[in-house]
Design a protein around this motif. Sequence first.
Motif, PDB file in Angstrom:
ATOM      1  N   ILE A  82       0.830  -1.196   0.000  1.00  0.00           N
ATOM      2  CA  ILE A  82       0.000   0.000   0.000  1.00  0.00           C
ATOM      3  C   ILE A  82       0.868   1.251   0.000  1.00  0.00           C
ATOM      4  O   ILE A  82       1.822   1.374   0.768  1.00  0.00           O
ATOM      5  N   ASN A  86      -0.587   3.563  -6.746  1.00  0.00           N
ATOM      6  CA  ASN A  86      -2.039   3.435  -6.754  1.00  0.00           C
ATOM      7  C   ASN A  86      -2.532   3.211  -8.182  1.00  0.00           C
ATOM      8  O   ASN A  86      -2.260   4.021  -9.073  1.00  0.00           O
ATOM      9  N   ASP A 117     -13.930   0.200  -5.306  1.00  0.00           N
ATOM     10  CA  ASP A 117     -13.298   1.154  -4.389  1.00  0.00           C
ATOM     11  C   ASP A 117     -13.937   1.073  -3.005  1.00  0.00           C
ATOM     12  O   ASP A 117     -13.254   1.165  -1.984  1.00  0.00           O
ATOM     13  N   ARG A 120     -12.726  -1.628  -0.520  1.00  0.00           N
ATOM     14  CA  ARG A 120     -11.427  -1.437   0.118  1.00  0.00           C
ATOM     15  C   ARG A 120     -11.407  -0.340   1.176  1.00  0.00           C
ATOM     16  O   ARG A 120     -10.368  -0.086   1.786  1.00  0.00           O
ATOM     17  N   THR A 121     -12.522   0.301   1.419  1.00  0.00           N
ATOM     18  CA  THR A 121     -12.553   1.470   2.301  1.00  0.00           C
ATOM     19  C   THR A 121     -11.942   1.201   3.666  1.00  0.00           C
ATOM     20  O   THR A 121     -11.092   1.974   4.149  1.00  0.00           O
ATOM     21  N   CYS A 123      -9.904  -1.269   4.690  1.00  0.00           N
ATOM     22  CA  CYS A 123      -8.484  -1.621   4.616  1.00  0.00           C
ATOM     23  C   CYS A 123      -7.628  -0.395   4.304  1.00  0.00           C
ATOM     24  O   CYS A 123      -6.565  -0.200   4.908  1.00  0.00           O
ATOM     25  N   ASP A 124      -8.092   0.437   3.381  1.00  0.00           N
ATOM     26  CA  ASP A 124      -7.319   1.623   3.006  1.00  0.00           C
ATOM     27  C   ASP A 124      -7.241   2.649   4.130  1.00  0.00           C
ATOM     28  O   ASP A 124      -6.363   3.520   4.123  1.00  0.00           O
ATOM     29  N   LYS A 127      -3.641   3.148   8.618  1.00  0.00           N
ATOM     30  CA  LYS A 127      -2.448   3.958   8.376  1.00  0.00           C
ATOM     31  C   LYS A 127      -1.227   3.247   8.965  1.00  0.00           C
ATOM     32  O   LYS A 127      -0.965   3.295  10.162  1.00  0.00           O
ATOM     33  N   TYR A 133      -1.524  -5.590   0.987  1.00  0.00           N
ATOM     34  CA  TYR A 133      -2.929  -5.935   0.715  1.00  0.00           C
ATOM     35  C   TYR A 133      -2.999  -7.097  -0.269  1.00  0.00           C
ATOM     36  O   TYR A 133      -2.309  -7.099  -1.295  1.00  0.00           O
TER      37      TYR A 133
END
Length: 211
Positions: A82, A86, A117, A120-121, A123-124, A127, A133
Amino acid sequence: MKGQYRVADITETEALAKLATDSFYHYPLFQITRDEFKKEKDYYNFLYTLELSFIKTFIKYHDIIVEEYDNKIISFAMIEEIGKVNLNLVKYIRDGGLVILKYASPVTVLKFMDMLDETRTACDAIKNPNHWYLANIAVDIKYQGIGHGSNIIKEFLIPYVRDKGGKIFTLTTNTEANSIFYKKNGFINFDFRKVNFDKKSIGNWSFKMSI
């Protein structure tokens, strides 16, 4: 029965796309789009071109690991660090993604990308500078249910991510059966939500593992 693991070659993208398409044909994340297509063949071609575009772009920037048995790829996994690169619609188009419009309308494609999208909210939102991933894992339908998915996770992916300096490994899935599978393989479910495609929705489970 166990194969050998290695990094995929860019010349193998079509074989990987075919394996993924057959493996995920009935998967909820894709089946939710089925009503958009009048013919079964159009749905299949949509799914194949979608997978091919994704794999062609992904392999340029991230890692695809394959399991080979008797000179045949029987499973593969796609993992990304990550924050490294991107992927976006522009990159997919550059790698031939526009072919998908032969089988699906631009509206259908954009709605599907928005849903992806959304999956993945959770997981993304994590921080961590050492976050990896699991974007995809697929097993040839002839070899499913006999441990290949667990083997590639335990014997290759986890050590591979650890050797790369990874500290946290995340993924999402869209079936309860897969949720049970990932729990058995040491992942912790930390988020559940519904993701939407038009007026339809499916479950989306997010998992993580500290390495």
